[in-house]
Design an enzyme around this catalytic site. Structure first.
Site, mmCIF file in Angstrom:
data_model
loop_
_atom_site.group_PDB
_atom_site.id
_atom_site.type_symbol
_atom_site.label_atom_id
_atom_site.label_comp_id
_atom_site.label_asym_id
_atom_site.label_seq_id
_atom_site.Cartn_x
_atom_site.Cartn_y
_atom_site.Cartn_z
ATOM 1 N N GLU A 207 0.814 -1.232 0.000
ATOM 2 C CA GLU A 207 0.000 0.000 0.000
ATOM 3 C C GLU A 207 0.841 1.272 0.000
ATOM 4 O O GLU A 207 0.567 2.203 0.761
ATOM 5 C CB GLU A 207 -0.969 -0.029 1.199
ATOM 6 N N GLU B 69 -5.718 -10.695 -1.850
ATOM 7 C CA GLU B 69 -6.558 -10.567 -0.646
ATOM 8 C C GLU B 69 -8.037 -10.529 -1.029
ATOM 9 O O GLU B 69 -8.805 -9.691 -0.543
ATOM 10 C CB GLU B 69 -6.194 -9.285 0.131
HETATM 11 O O1 G3I Z 1 -5.275 -9.938 18.427
HETATM 12 C C1 G3I Z 1 -5.894 -8.769 19.037
HETATM 13 C C2 G3I Z 1 -6.679 -9.176 20.229
HETATM 14 O O2 G3I Z 1 -5.803 -9.691 21.200
HETATM 15 C C3 G3I Z 1 -7.419 -7.938 20.770
HETATM 16 O O3 G3I Z 1 -8.250 -8.336 21.802
HETATM 17 C C4 G3I Z 1 -8.274 -7.316 19.662
HETATM 18 C C5 G3I Z 1 -8.955 -6.042 20.117
HETATM 19 O O4 G3I Z 1 -9.290 -5.208 19.027
HETATM 20 O O5 G3I Z 1 -7.438 -6.999 18.588
HETATM 21 C C6 G3I Z 1 -6.784 -8.123 18.016
HETATM 22 O O6 G3I Z 1 -5.983 -7.697 16.949
HETATM 23 C C7 G3I Z 1 -6.660 -7.305 15.784
HETATM 24 C C8 G3I Z 1 -6.160 -8.208 14.651
HETATM 25 O O7 G3I Z 1 -6.673 -7.769 13.424
HETATM 26 C C9 G3I Z 1 -6.556 -9.673 14.845
HETATM 27 O O8 G3I Z 1 -7.937 -9.806 14.818
HETATM 28 C C10 G3I Z 1 -6.319 -5.865 15.501
HETATM 29 O O9 G3I Z 1 -6.910 -5.030 16.466
HETATM 30 C C11 G3I Z 1 -6.819 -5.482 14.116
HETATM 31 O O10 G3I Z 1 -6.335 -4.167 13.800
HETATM 32 C C12 G3I Z 1 -6.274 -6.455 13.087
HETATM 33 O O11 G3I Z 1 -6.817 -6.123 11.847
HETATM 34 C C13 G3I Z 1 -6.126 -6.637 10.730
HETATM 35 C C14 G3I Z 1 -5.789 -5.473 9.812
HETATM 36 O O12 G3I Z 1 -5.221 -5.972 8.602
HETATM 37 C C15 G3I Z 1 -4.764 -4.547 10.440
HETATM 38 O O13 G3I Z 1 -3.548 -5.200 10.592
HETATM 39 C C16 G3I Z 1 -7.048 -7.621 10.017
HETATM 40 O O14 G3I Z 1 -7.203 -8.790 10.841
HETATM 41 C C17 G3I Z 1 -6.452 -8.020 8.683
HETATM 42 O O15 G3I Z 1 -7.392 -8.775 7.941
HETATM 43 C C18 G3I Z 1 -6.106 -6.769 7.882
HETATM 44 O O16 G3I Z 1 -5.458 -7.184 6.679
HETATM 45 C C19 G3I Z 1 -5.134 -6.123 5.765
HETATM 46 C C20 G3I Z 1 -3.846 -6.485 5.059
HETATM 47 O O17 G3I Z 1 -2.843 -6.745 6.006
HETATM 48 C C21 G3I Z 1 -3.425 -5.378 4.093
HETATM 49 N N1 G3I Z 1 -4.499 -5.049 3.172
HETATM 50 C C22 G3I Z 1 -5.776 -4.758 3.768
HETATM 51 C C23 G3I Z 1 -6.195 -5.934 4.656
HETATM 52 C C24 G3I Z 1 -7.566 -5.755 5.188
HETATM 53 O O18 G3I Z 1 -7.592 -4.662 6.035
#
Ligand code: G3I
Length: 371
Positions: free
Chosen positions: A157, A262
């Site tokens: 990105e 994705e």
């Molecule tokens: O694991 C913690 C958990 O311990 C906590 O209780 C909870 C509270 O919010 O958060 C959990 O972590 C979250 C994690 O996903 C696992 O579910 C994070 O807050 C959350 O920000 C994270 O979101 C991920 C996001 O990227 C940001 O990294 C999504 O799962 C993931 O699908 C998404 O993937 C991105 C790609 O990397 C890049 N392109 C876009 C794509 C979709 O957004």
């Protein structure tokens, strides 16, 4: 030639299975010889706590991506500490199943601790010091899985919606050369790995023009980029299949391989407008924006199936340049759309339902293989 005939023969069986019970056919077999079909894995799937999910992964997919465990803040949470516990299990799972294993990602503006850009006194780092950190991170992470992780999203990105380079701390501190340097470090750490520039909304002309300029520049500088990743976070009606088709063709024209990295299709209302994957969006909960808590109406289910069908038809048309199509999750229980851009919604973005059963969209994806 022989491989293709065998695949065609197998395809007859797949078509029979689609006509009968779709659950008996698999995505990886339907597209064998065309491209690998992957899924992004979450922690319970990687650790074996989601046995039902793991069974679908082994039966259906020939590639895996790590949804979160290789992001900087997870794998390198403190300056001198790397945490490879989960990534090691992730790679072992892919090897056990003989899968094409993807690393996501090395350089991103999200999920990277702010301290990476500052020294111990909180002062913004200089160019040389940040490049040294970047090199150490890439050498350590890519080097650990040399010969085992087959492709890396090197930069994620890095182009903004207007086509300019994203104004991230990487750009501000190092300048535009950070992108080339990240690819060079990754290539030095594993010269055989495929190296990607990965982004969303490259189907939209303005952003794509910027991405094309970037890729042309990298090629001119003999930077070891192999592949452009179209993330494929799509809606039911946007982007159009023609736009997807054009995006694939334009990157292929540059000599790049293309991967759909994705893929998902969001059927829920988007109060913030059209397609995006900006993870920082956060909209307040509102039950009117969560319309399918009790189940997806058949009319929408059929639209979703048609959408997946038309998308896979475009991918198969370009199978000479597409080497991978990866779904961003396994079942609807896993999709990030359940919590983005509004927390706690009931989303239906993937090919398997919450009970792990194949949806009509799965049948459509198999059928598009045309075998
Ligand atoms: O694991 C913690 C958990 O311990 C906590 O209780 C909870 C509270 O919010 O958060 C959990 O972590 C979250 C994690 O996903 C696992 O579910 C994070 O807050 C959350 O920000 C994270 O979101 C991920 C996001 O990227 C940001 O990294 C999504 O799962 C993931 O699908 C998404 O993937 C991105 C790609 O990397 C890049 N392109 C876009 C794509 C979709 O957004």
């Amino acid at each position: 030639m022989q491989t293709r005939s065998i695949a065609l023969a197998a395809g007859l069986l797949v078509n029979l299975a689609v006509a009968g019970a779709a659950a008996e056919s698999s995505l990886k077999d339907a597209y064998q010889g065309d491209f690998v079909v992957g899924a992004a894995l979450n922690e319970p799937e990687i650790t074996g706590q989601d046995a039902a999910g793991d069974a679908i992964i082994a039966a259906q997919f020939s590639s895996i991506s790590p949804e979160n465990c290789l992001k900087w803040e997870r794998v390198h949470p403190e300056p001198n500490r790397y945490d490879f516990a989960l990534p090691d299990q992730y790679v072992a799972l892919g090897e056990k199943n003989h899968m094409f294993i993807v690393g996501h990602n090395l350089v991103w503006h999200n999920q990277v601790p702010d301290r990476v850009f500052h020294d111990a006194n909180g002062k913004l780092l200089g160019r040389k010091a940040l490049l040294a950190r970047l090199k150490h991170h890439i050498y350590t992470v890519v080097g650990r899985y040399k010969g085992r992780i087959n492709a890396w999203d090197v930069v994620n990105e890095v182009v903004d919606e207007d086509g300019s380079l994203r104004k991230s701390p990487w750009l501000k501190i190092i300048g535009p050369g950070y992108i080339a340097m990240a690819f060079r470090y990754a290539h030095q750490a594993d010269s055989k790995a495929e190296l990607l520039y990965n982004d969303y909304n490259l189907e939209i002309p303005k952003k794509r023009e910027g991405a094309i300029a970037l890729v042309k520049q990298l090629i001119k500088q003999r930077v070891p980029i192999t592949t452009v990743g179209l993330q494929g976070h799509y809606l039911l009606g946007e982007p159009s299949v023609e736009q997807v088709d054009t995006a694939i063709s334009e990157f292929a024209k540059l000599g790049m391989k293309v991967a759909i990295t994705e893929l998902d299709v969001d059927v829920l209302p988007r109060p913030a407008g059209g397609p995006t994957a900006d993870v920082t969006l956060n909209i307040a909960q509102n039950s009117a924006l969560n319309p399918y808590v009790g189940g997806l109406p058949d009319s929408v289910q059929q639209q979703l199936a048609a959408r997946y069908g038309e998308l896979f038809a475009v991918f198969v048309k370009h199978r000479d340049v597409i080497d991978r199509v990866t779904l961003w999750g396994v079942t609807d229980a896993d999709t990030w759309h359940n919590n983005w851009p509004i927390r706690g919604r009931t989303a239906y973005s993937l090919l398997f339902d919450r009970a792990g059963q194949p949806k009509p969209a799965f049948d459509a994806a198999i059928h598009a293989a045309g075998r």
